[in-house]
Design a protein around this motif. Structure first.
Motif, PDB file in Angstrom:
ATOM      1  N   TYR A  42      -9.311  14.891 -70.007  1.00 20.60           N
ATOM      2  CA  TYR A  42      -9.254  14.049 -69.246  1.00 20.60           C
ATOM      3  C   TYR A  42      -8.472  14.174 -68.566  1.00 20.60           C
ATOM      4  O   TYR A  42      -7.158  13.605 -68.913  1.00 20.60           O
ATOM      5  CB  TYR A  42      -9.350  13.096 -70.705  1.00 20.60           C
ATOM      6  N   PRO A  43      -8.375  14.809 -67.614  1.00 18.74           N
ATOM      7  CA  PRO A  43      -7.343  15.132 -66.816  1.00 18.74           C
ATOM      8  C   PRO A  43      -6.462  13.921 -65.723  1.00 18.74           C
ATOM      9  O   PRO A  43      -7.970  12.398 -65.197  1.00 18.74           O
ATOM     10  CB  PRO A  43      -7.681  16.181 -65.657  1.00 18.74           C
ATOM     11  N   GLY A  44      -5.499  13.498 -66.361  1.00 19.29           N
ATOM     12  CA  GLY A  44      -5.012  11.856 -66.008  1.00 19.29           C
ATOM     13  C   GLY A  44      -3.505  12.298 -64.441  1.00 19.29           C
ATOM     14  O   GLY A  44      -2.846  11.392 -64.065  1.00 19.29           O
ATOM     15  N   ASP A  45      -4.727  13.715 -63.465  1.00 18.89           N
ATOM     16  CA  ASP A  45      -3.852  13.889 -62.002  1.00 18.89           C
ATOM     17  C   ASP A  45      -4.068  12.329 -61.760  1.00 18.89           C
ATOM     18  O   ASP A  45      -3.085  12.060 -59.935  1.00 18.89           O
ATOM     19  CB  ASP A  45      -3.981  15.054 -61.871  1.00 18.89           C
ATOM     20  N   LEU A  46      -4.968  12.079 -61.264  1.00 17.33           N
ATOM     21  CA  LEU A  46      -5.267  10.485 -60.338  1.00 17.33           C
ATOM     22  C   LEU A  46      -4.604   9.373 -61.408  1.00 17.33           C
ATOM     23  O   LEU A  46      -4.732   8.240 -61.191  1.00 17.33           O
ATOM     24  CB  LEU A  46      -6.712  10.534 -60.532  1.00 17.33           C
ATOM     25  N   GLY A  47      -3.946   9.133 -62.581  1.00 20.59           N
ATOM     26  CA  GLY A  47      -3.822   8.073 -63.281  1.00 20.59           C
ATOM     27  C   GLY A  47      -3.906   8.376 -64.778  1.00 20.59           C
ATOM     28  O   GLY A  47      -4.724   8.810 -65.715  1.00 20.59           O
TER      29      GLY A  47
END
Ligand SMILES: NC(=O)c1ccc[n+]([C@@H]2O[C@H](COP(=O)([O-])OP(=O)(O)OC[C@H]3O[C@@H](n4cnc5c(N)ncnc54)[C@H](OP(=O)(O)O)[C@@H]3O)[C@@H](O)[C@H]2O)c1
Length: 319
Positions: free
Chosen positions: A250-255
């Motif tokens: 779950y990459p959180g780079d946009l939020g």
């Protein structure tokens, strides 16, 4: 072609075929609001239709429209190769069908639309095959008024060959969506979709109560919310996020989850300040806090999947 467009074409083809084919005789057992609608759909499509109900008077209207009333469960079961059961629950189904004479079900197909659990669906296969019958489990995902329309969502699980044999006849009741051979799939999807429905409705109703504190009517709020909510926000998030859910990354780079937890906290505090019930946002906050406590604060919101998976995958939920 999208999945749903493909499905609609397939369904249209099945409905089209119907005109050219003989109508399979069908028995409908259980004439509550839903069973009566199913029987009516078969009558409307020209199927020889036999009906049976514990309270016989509920068959009167259908009989006046051309249905044949069975005087006994044995008579109902032996009238047709395809038996559609729509009773309150599985115990009611056994209570009725066990009144049939020995051997009456042999060689017939039972399609059960009664409400139940995955375990009950699995047990029903053994019960039916022990009596020589084929078994499909069905879940009707639409209200009574939508039955008989090709876009009415009706889900089926059980042996593919049995579904294929009866698909044309099943299409009289609505759209036929086949989920797979495992008998419990229809019940499991049914339960999952109902969970989605109730959570979504509660979310809308809580939000309507929140703007209602400023005198905004629910209908006024819905004008904005309906357009904003599913098409602009939730559907795109789901479509973009489900690969993460299936991968468990779950990459959180946009939020990220911390940002979402802050937003949920605002929903909770504003609800309290405006004097409306806070249980719904409190639950949202408690769930998000569990994800953060499990070290997922930097991941995107779809990491909540791990909370809900709980013990099953050793996710954040735990217990
Ligand atoms: N209504 C809907 O909008 C809807 C939508 C989707 C799915 N469903 C499902 O469809 C099924 C039927 O629903 P429904 O709305 O028609 O009404 P229901 O109240 O769930 O079921 C009524 C039927 O069950 C029979 N029944 C209940 N207990 C019985 C027993 N112990 N022995 C024999 N028969 C018994 C009733 O017979 P009597 O007439 O003699 O009481 C009647 O035929 C349910 O499983 C429901 O979950 C309903």
């Amino acid at each position: 072609m999208t999945h749903s467009t493909h499905e609609q074409h397939e369904q249209a083809a099945v409905i089209g075929q119907r005109a050219a084919e003989d109508r399979t005789p069908v028995t409908v057992i259980g004439l509550g609001p839903m069973g009566a609608a199913l029987a009516e759909a078969y009558l409307n499509q020209g199927h020889p239709t036999t009906v049976w109900n514990r309270t016989p008077g509920k068959a009167d209207e259908l009989v006046a429209r051309g249905a044949r009333r069975a005087d006994s469960v044995t008579g109902a079961v032996t009238a047709s190769p395809l038996i559609v059961v729509c009773l309150k629950d599985y115990p009611a189904m056994y209570g009725v069908l066990e009144q049939a004479a020995d051997g009456a079900l042999a060689g017939r197909t039972l399609v059960n639309h009664s409400s139940g659990t995955p375990e009950q669906a699995r047990e029903a296969v053994g019960w039916a095959t022990g009596r020589g019958a084929e078994y499909l489990d069905g879940a009707i995902m639409v209200p009574v008024t939508a039955v008989g329309h090709p876009d009415a969502k009706i889900l089926y699980s059980g042996p593919r060959a049995v579904f294929d044999t009866h698909r044309t006849a099943l299409a009289a009741m609505g759209g036929t969506t086949y989920l797979g051979a495992e008998p419990e799939l229809a019940v499991l999807y049914n339960t999952a979709l109902l969970g989605l429905m109730y959570a979504t409705l509660n979310g809308f109703l809580h939000s309507a109560a929140l703007v209602g504190t400023a005198g905004v009517k629910a209908a006024t709020f819905a004008e904005l919310a309906v357009d904003w909510f599913l098409p602009s926000v939730v559907n795109p998030i789901i479509v973009a996020g489900v690969p993460d859910v299936d991968r468990g990354r779950y990459p959180g780079d946009l939020g990220n989850m911390e940002m979402n937890l802050t937003a949920i906290d605002h929903v909770l505090h504003t609800s309290a300040q405006q004097g409306i019930d806070t249980d719904h946002p409190a639950l949202l906050k408690a769930l998000a806090e569990r994800a953060v406590a499990a070290g997922r604060g930097g991941e995107n919101y779809m990491a909540m999947a791990e909370v809900f998976r709980g013990r099953r995958t050793g996710g954040a939920g735990g217990g």
